[in-house]
Design a protein around this motif. Structure first.
Motif, PDB file in Angstrom:
ATOM      1  N   GLY A  36       6.089  27.897  43.764  1.00 15.20           N
ATOM      2  CA  GLY A  36       7.202  26.692  43.808  1.00 15.20           C
ATOM      3  C   GLY A  36       8.009  26.920  45.179  1.00 15.20           C
ATOM      4  N   GLU A  37       7.416  27.623  46.029  1.00 15.75           N
ATOM      5  CA  GLU A  37       8.134  27.445  47.552  1.00 15.75           C
ATOM      6  C   GLU A  37       6.977  27.254  48.496  1.00 15.75           C
ATOM      7  N   GLU A  38       7.475  26.218  49.304  1.00 17.56           N
ATOM      8  CA  GLU A  38       6.707  25.774  50.456  1.00 17.56           C
ATOM      9  C   GLU A  38       6.723  26.949  51.602  1.00 17.56           C
ATOM     10  N   THR A  39       5.540  27.330  52.092  1.00 12.11           N
ATOM     11  CA  THR A  39       5.457  28.202  53.138  1.00 12.11           C
ATOM     12  C   THR A  39       4.785  27.718  54.213  1.00 12.11           C
ATOM     13  N   VAL A  40       5.416  27.974  55.468  1.00 12.53           N
ATOM     14  CA  VAL A  40       4.875  27.313  56.948  1.00 12.53           C
ATOM     15  C   VAL A  40       3.890  28.510  57.262  1.00 12.53           C
ATOM     16  N   PHE A  41       2.570  27.839  57.356  1.00 14.44           N
ATOM     17  CA  PHE A  41       1.611  29.096  57.745  1.00 14.44           C
ATOM     18  C   PHE A  41       1.537  28.941  59.386  1.00 14.44           C
TER      19      PHE A  41
ATOM     20  N   LYS B 131     -10.988  21.340  60.235  1.00 12.86           N
ATOM     21  CA  LYS B 131     -11.520  22.217  59.229  1.00 12.86           C
ATOM     22  C   LYS B 131     -10.366  23.371  58.549  1.00 12.86           C
ATOM     23  N   LEU B 132     -10.313  23.426  57.235  1.00 14.15           N
ATOM     24  CA  LEU B 132      -9.319  24.364  56.860  1.00 14.15           C
ATOM     25  C   LEU B 132     -10.129  25.261  55.634  1.00 14.15           C
ATOM     26  N   GLN B 133     -10.081  26.571  56.108  1.00 19.65           N
ATOM     27  CA  GLN B 133     -10.687  27.645  55.134  1.00 19.65           C
ATOM     28  C   GLN B 133      -9.576  28.419  54.589  1.00 19.65           C
ATOM     29  N   ILE B 134      -9.679  28.645  53.192  1.00 20.59           N
ATOM     30  CA  ILE B 134      -8.639  29.658  52.697  1.00 20.59           C
ATOM     31  C   ILE B 134      -9.460  30.745  51.847  1.00 20.59           C
ATOM     32  N   GLU B 135      -8.710  32.018  51.612  1.00 20.45           N
ATOM     33  CA  GLU B 135      -9.131  32.844  50.626  1.00 20.45           C
ATOM     34  C   GLU B 135      -7.796  33.437  50.072  1.00 20.45           C
ATOM     35  N   VAL B 136      -7.778  33.556  48.772  1.00 21.94           N
ATOM     36  CA  VAL B 136      -6.400  34.253  48.200  1.00 21.94           C
ATOM     37  C   VAL B 136      -7.006  35.668  47.715  1.00 21.94           C
ATOM     38  N   THR B 137      -6.148  36.567  47.984  1.00 21.84           N
ATOM     39  CA  THR B 137      -6.478  38.094  47.798  1.00 21.84           C
ATOM     40  C   THR B 137      -5.165  38.609  47.180  1.00 21.84           C
ATOM     41  N   SER B 138      -5.505  39.600  46.232  1.00 21.92           N
ATOM     42  CA  SER B 138      -4.472  40.244  45.557  1.00 21.92           C
ATOM     43  C   SER B 138      -3.788  41.432  46.637  1.00 21.92           C
ATOM     44  N   VAL B 139      -2.283  41.387  46.438  1.00 24.96           N
ATOM     45  CA  VAL B 139      -1.949  42.501  47.448  1.00 24.96           C
ATOM     46  C   VAL B 139      -1.416  43.755  46.396  1.00 24.96           C
TER      47      VAL B 139
ATOM     48  N   GLN C  90      -7.534  23.566  68.848  1.00 25.04           N
ATOM     49  CA  GLN C  90      -6.428  24.370  68.392  1.00 25.04           C
ATOM     50  C   GLN C  90      -6.936  25.171  67.042  1.00 25.04           C
ATOM     51  N   THR C  91      -6.720  26.294  67.093  1.00 27.31           N
ATOM     52  CA  THR C  91      -7.247  27.262  65.951  1.00 27.31           C
ATOM     53  C   THR C  91      -5.965  28.209  65.628  1.00 27.31           C
ATOM     54  N   VAL C  92      -5.998  28.283  64.246  1.00 32.07           N
ATOM     55  CA  VAL C  92      -4.912  29.145  63.418  1.00 32.07           C
ATOM     56  C   VAL C  92      -5.509  29.954  62.964  1.00 32.07           C
ATOM     57  N   ASN C  93      -5.396  31.364  62.781  1.00 37.11           N
ATOM     58  CA  ASN C  93      -6.024  32.187  61.773  1.00 37.11           C
ATOM     59  C   ASN C  93      -4.591  33.219  61.265  1.00 37.11           C
ATOM     60  N   THR C  94      -4.125  33.035  60.122  1.00 35.44           N
ATOM     61  CA  THR C  94      -2.882  33.914  59.873  1.00 35.44           C
ATOM     62  C   THR C  94      -3.271  34.261  58.030  1.00 35.44           C
TER      63      THR C  94
ATOM     64  N   TRP D 281       0.119  37.565  45.738  1.00 37.72           N
ATOM     65  CA  TRP D 281      -0.997  36.917  46.442  1.00 37.72           C
ATOM     66  C   TRP D 281      -0.781  36.786  47.837  1.00 37.72           C
ATOM     67  N   LEU D 282      -1.865  37.059  48.612  1.00 44.52           N
ATOM     68  CA  LEU D 282      -1.969  37.132  50.003  1.00 44.52           C
ATOM     69  C   LEU D 282      -3.023  35.797  50.293  1.00 44.52           C
ATOM     70  N   LEU D 283      -2.379  34.888  51.171  1.00 45.61           N
ATOM     71  CA  LEU D 283      -3.333  33.843  51.492  1.00 45.61           C
ATOM     72  C   LEU D 283      -3.784  33.838  53.058  1.00 45.61           C
ATOM     73  N   ASP D 284      -4.956  33.836  53.160  1.00 44.65           N
ATOM     74  CA  ASP D 284      -5.766  33.956  54.465  1.00 44.65           C
ATOM     75  C   ASP D 284      -6.167  32.459  54.751  1.00 44.65           C
ATOM     76  N   VAL D 285      -5.625  32.171  56.018  1.00 52.90           N
ATOM     77  CA  VAL D 285      -5.942  30.743  56.407  1.00 52.90           C
ATOM     78  C   VAL D 285      -6.727  30.703  57.796  1.00 52.90           C
ATOM     79  N   ASN D 286      -7.659  29.978  57.935  1.00 53.83           N
ATOM     80  CA  ASN D 286      -8.344  29.661  59.132  1.00 53.83           C
ATOM     81  C   ASN D 286      -8.363  28.060  59.240  1.00 53.83           C
ATOM     82  N   PHE D 287      -7.614  27.706  60.189  1.00 51.86           N
ATOM     83  CA  PHE D 287      -7.289  26.316  60.624  1.00 51.86           C
ATOM     84  C   PHE D 287      -7.883  25.936  62.021  1.00 51.86           C
ATOM     85  N   GLU D 288      -8.550  24.774  62.127  1.00 53.93           N
ATOM     86  CA  GLU D 288      -9.323  24.477  63.166  1.00 53.93           C
ATOM     87  C   GLU D 288      -9.186  22.853  63.345  1.00 53.93           C
TER      88      GLU D 288
END
Length: 134
Positions: free
Chosen positions: A49-54, A126-134, A38-42, A23-30
């Motif tokens: 089971g693993e915490e990932t810093v985005f 605001k937190l927007q996410i989308e999960v896509t398949s790699v 402050q905005t982050v797009n990643t 899975w690829l997690l697209d994150v838009n945070f504002e």
């Protein structure tokens, strides 16, 4: 439900796009405050089971705040992923304050969002996410 039916349901769940994918997690945070934004797009890979810093911002000495955001994949089913998010801010005394900590459920290619307004801190998140398949 007989044993054969249970096995068929389990087998079809394992063959679902969610169960088989990386899975690829697209994150838009504002984060918007009275005098800053402050905005982050990643995009990042999710591992169960693993915490990932985005994101991890450094204090710029201006109105920007030092923030750390993380995501952890909690559950995977044939239909959805359950992901816990946490965004924290470093305080002036060196401690940390949690800004948001929602758990969002989403499917593959199904955007999800979370919004929060804190009138006492005069900020909107605001937190927007989308999960896509790699």
């Amino acid at each position: 439900m007989n044993e054969w039916s249970k096995g068929l349901v389990l087998f079809s769940a394992l063959l679902s796009p969610l169960a088989m994918a990386d899975w690829l997690l697209d994150v838009n945070f504002e984060l918007t405050g009275a005098d800053s934004k402050q905005t982050v797009n990643t995009s990042l890979s999710l591992l169960p089971g693993e915490e990932t810093v985005f994101f991890d911002t450094d204090d710029q000495g201006t109105t920007r705040r030092e923030l750390v955001g993380s995501a952890e994949l909690l559950e995977v089913s044939a239909e959805e992923l359950k992901i816990a998010f946490k965004v924290q801010e470093r305080l002036d005394d060196g401690g940390w304050r949690t800004i948001i900590a929602p758990t969002l459920s989403t499917g593959l290619n199904a955007p999800a969002s979370f919004e929060s307004i804190d009138d006492s801190a005069n900020q909107q998140v605001k937190l927007q996410i989308e999960v896509t398949s790699v």
